[in-house]
Every structure is written in structure tokens, then in C-alpha cells.
Scaffold this active site. Structure first.
Site, PDB file in Angstrom:
ATOM      1  N   ASP A  67       0.761  -1.295  -0.020  1.00 30.78           N
ATOM      2  CA  ASP A  67      -0.098   0.038  -0.041  1.00 30.78           C
ATOM      3  C   ASP A  67       0.881   1.213  -0.124  1.00 30.78           C
ATOM      4  O   ASP A  67       2.068   1.127   0.248  1.00 30.78           O
ATOM      5  CB  ASP A  67      -0.993  -0.031   1.329  1.00 30.78           C
ATOM      6  N   ASN A 137      -7.541  -2.908  14.503  1.00 32.17           N
ATOM      7  CA  ASN A 137      -8.865  -2.946  14.065  1.00 32.17           C
ATOM      8  C   ASN A 137      -9.025  -4.239  13.371  1.00 32.17           C
ATOM      9  O   ASN A 137     -10.064  -4.525  12.695  1.00 32.17           O
ATOM     10  CB  ASN A 137      -9.386  -1.620  13.469  1.00 32.17           C
ATOM     11  N   HIS A 139      -7.360  -4.468  10.435  1.00 32.15           N
ATOM     12  CA  HIS A 139      -7.124  -4.454   9.123  1.00 32.15           C
ATOM     13  C   HIS A 139      -5.707  -5.104   8.336  1.00 32.15           C
ATOM     14  O   HIS A 139      -4.794  -5.438   9.181  1.00 32.15           O
ATOM     15  CB  HIS A 139      -6.945  -2.978   8.651  1.00 32.15           C
ATOM     16  N   GLU A 144      -9.540  -1.831   5.455  1.00 30.09           N
ATOM     17  CA  GLU A 144     -10.318  -1.826   6.733  1.00 30.09           C
ATOM     18  C   GLU A 144     -11.434  -2.501   6.947  1.00 30.09           C
ATOM     19  O   GLU A 144     -11.851  -3.194   5.942  1.00 30.09           O
ATOM     20  CB  GLU A 144     -10.619  -0.240   6.714  1.00 30.09           C
TER      21      GLU A 144
HETATM   22  P1  PGA Z   1       2.438  -1.414  12.436  1.00 31.25           P
HETATM   23  O1  PGA Z   1       1.147  -1.533  11.585  1.00 31.25           O
HETATM   24  O2  PGA Z   1       3.352  -2.489  12.011  1.00 31.25           O
HETATM   25  O3  PGA Z   1       3.030  -0.180  12.506  1.00 31.25           O
HETATM   26  O4  PGA Z   1       1.875  -1.901  13.953  1.00 31.25           O
HETATM   27  C1  PGA Z   1       0.575  -2.551  11.340  1.00 31.25           C
HETATM   28  C2  PGA Z   1      -0.706  -2.339  10.366  1.00 31.25           C
HETATM   29  O5  PGA Z   1      -1.301  -1.228  10.746  1.00 31.25           O
HETATM   30  O6  PGA Z   1      -0.785  -3.130   9.400  1.00 31.25           O
END
Ligand code: PGA
Length: 240
Positions: A67, A137, A139, A144
Site C-alpha cells: 500500500d 482493528n 485491517h 479496513e
Molecule cells: P504497525 O502497523 O506494524 O506499524 O503496527 C501494522 C498495520 O497497521 O498493518
């Protein structure tokens, strides 16, 4: 799904890097799906070490990032282009033309860019090994809750919690992009093998739900239960 629990983030990073290194040694032209964020930082450091100390060869490896923020210049330090360049690509012998990241630059034709990205993955023969983190959450990439399991690369609005989590990287909340380009759940599930990484107590609830709750589009990470070759590497804190 195979679940490996490691004592801490450092061991998680070493295990993830070793799995990737083994896959590259078996298949030098491996196509990797790559995440950004905090969780994979140690994994990238370990891979850089393996390149320097063990000669791990990235010269034929292809990469597709999962992404990128939309509306943020690629040169901005918060962009995932910058992240990948400074944290990983600058330190290994990968060919720049073998690395691909969705282009979310201001003014881009997003529809054309999303189509280009899906086609590029397809033209590369698909993703062999896709590494993904998980949001609090649930995702995966920037899919999302509510994302269709049939989704492909597209523009998405970021959830308020995702924007709040990204706040620390920007000068103010107003600067955090509200949307992003992400590969879809279908794109993720088409990868031949998936490596899920989760570290820290803040992820424990999402991990438990993703692994055990009924599969539901309200919990994007639960889609991973539908895939036949997923390895989850969790540290103790993320196991809950
Ligand atoms: P993070 O993000 O590795 O910074 O915790 C993971 C995500 O939100 O997919």
C-alpha cells in the site's frame, strides 16, 4: 494456519527474515509482497544483515509493496516509497526496476494506477510470499473493516483509528492522509504463501479474533483463515 510464538520482537524479526531468506535461496527470482510500519522494521534490518554477512542475493528478487498513502509526494519522509528506500532497498542489491509500490503522488490518475498495479502483479506471475502486519482493528494492508474479500487494488478511506496511529509520523493530525491505495483482500489471498507478523500487546485482541473468530468482512484479517498456506509469527505479547 501455522502459528509460531517467539519471546519478543527481535526473535520475531529473526524468524521472519530467516523464512524469507530460505525462500529466496530456493527461488532467487521470488516475488515478495512487502509491508511497512513498525512491525517489519527489525525484519528488514535482519535481511540487510543477511545480505552483508551471508551474501543473501536480491538481484533477481521482485517486490510489490502492499500500500501507499494517497496525496503524499513520494519524496516525503512519511511516504512508503521513502520508507522502503531508506529502511531496505538502499542497503541490498535489489534492482530498482524490480521494486514496485503503488504511486499515490498528488495528481495521479488513481484508477489507471490501481489497474497498472494489479496487472504488474499478474505479469510477474503473482506474489510468491506476502508479508503482512495487522492493525488493531484487524485491517490487513489498508483493507479496513468492511472491505470486500473480492477487493483488488483500489483507493480506500483510512479508518479514524488508522489515522490516529499514523499521527506520530506527521507534524499534525491534519497532515495525515485520509486515504490510500492498497492491494485488495483478493490480491492478498492470491499470494502463494502469506506470512502474518504481529508484535506487542496492542495487537493481541485483533490477532486472537483474526485466528479464531468466524470469517467476516467486518474483520479483514479473518480472511487469512481462507488461505491454505499462512504462517503467523507472533511475539508473546501479541499472542495475549
Ligand atoms: P504497525 O502497523 O506494524 O506499524 O503496527 C501494522 C498495520 O497497521 O498493518
Amino acid at each position: 494456519m501455522r502459528v509460531l510464538v517467539t519471546p519478543d520482537h527481535r526473535t520475531l524479526s529473526e524468524e521472519a527474515a530467516e523464512l524469507i531468506a530460505r525462500s529466496i535461496r530456493i527461488r532467487p527470482g521470488l516475488a515478495l509482497g512487502l509491508p511497512t510500519g513498525n512491525t517489519p522494521l527489525g525484519m528488514y534490518q535482519e535481511l540487510v544483515k543477511k545480505h552483508r554477512n551471508e551474501g543473501l542475493d536480491f538481484s533477481a528478487v521482485r517486490t510489490f509493496n502492499l500500500d501507499e498513502y494517497l496525496g503524499l509526494a513520494r519524496t516525503r519522509p512519511q511516504s512508503y516509497h521513502s520508507y522502503m528506500q531508506t529502511r531496505f532497498f538502499d542497503h541490498i542489491n535489489i534492482r530498482r526496476e524490480n521494486t514496485d509500490i503503488p504511486d499515490g503522488s498528488p495528481g495521479i490518475d488513481v484508477k489507471a494506477e490501481c489497474d497498472r498495479y494489479e496487472n504488474a502483479i499478474r505479469d510477474a506471475g503473482g506474489i510468491d510470499l506476502l508479508i503482512v502486519g495487522i492493525g488493531t482493528n484487524g485491517h490487513i494492508a489498508f483493507n479496513e473493516p468492511g472491505s470486500s474479500f473480492e477487493s483488488r487494488t483500489r483507493v480506500v478511506s483510512l479508518a479514524p483509528g488508522t489515522i490516529a496511529s499514523a499521527r506520530k509520523y506527521f507534524a499534525s493530525e491534519a497532515e495525515v492522509p485520509q486515504s490510500a491505495i492498497t492491494i485488495g483482500i483478493r490480491t492478498i489471498l492470491e499470494a502463494r504463501r502469506i506470512l502474518l507478523l504481529a508484535s506487542g500487546q496492542t495487537k493481541a485482541k485483533a490477532v486472537e479474533r483474526a485466528l479464531r473468530d468466524p470469517v467476516s468482512e467486518s474483520l479483514p484479517a479473518s480472511a487469512l483463515q481462507l488461505h491454505s498456506d499462512v504462517i503467523a509469527i507472533l511475539d508473546e505479547a501479541a499472542r495475549g
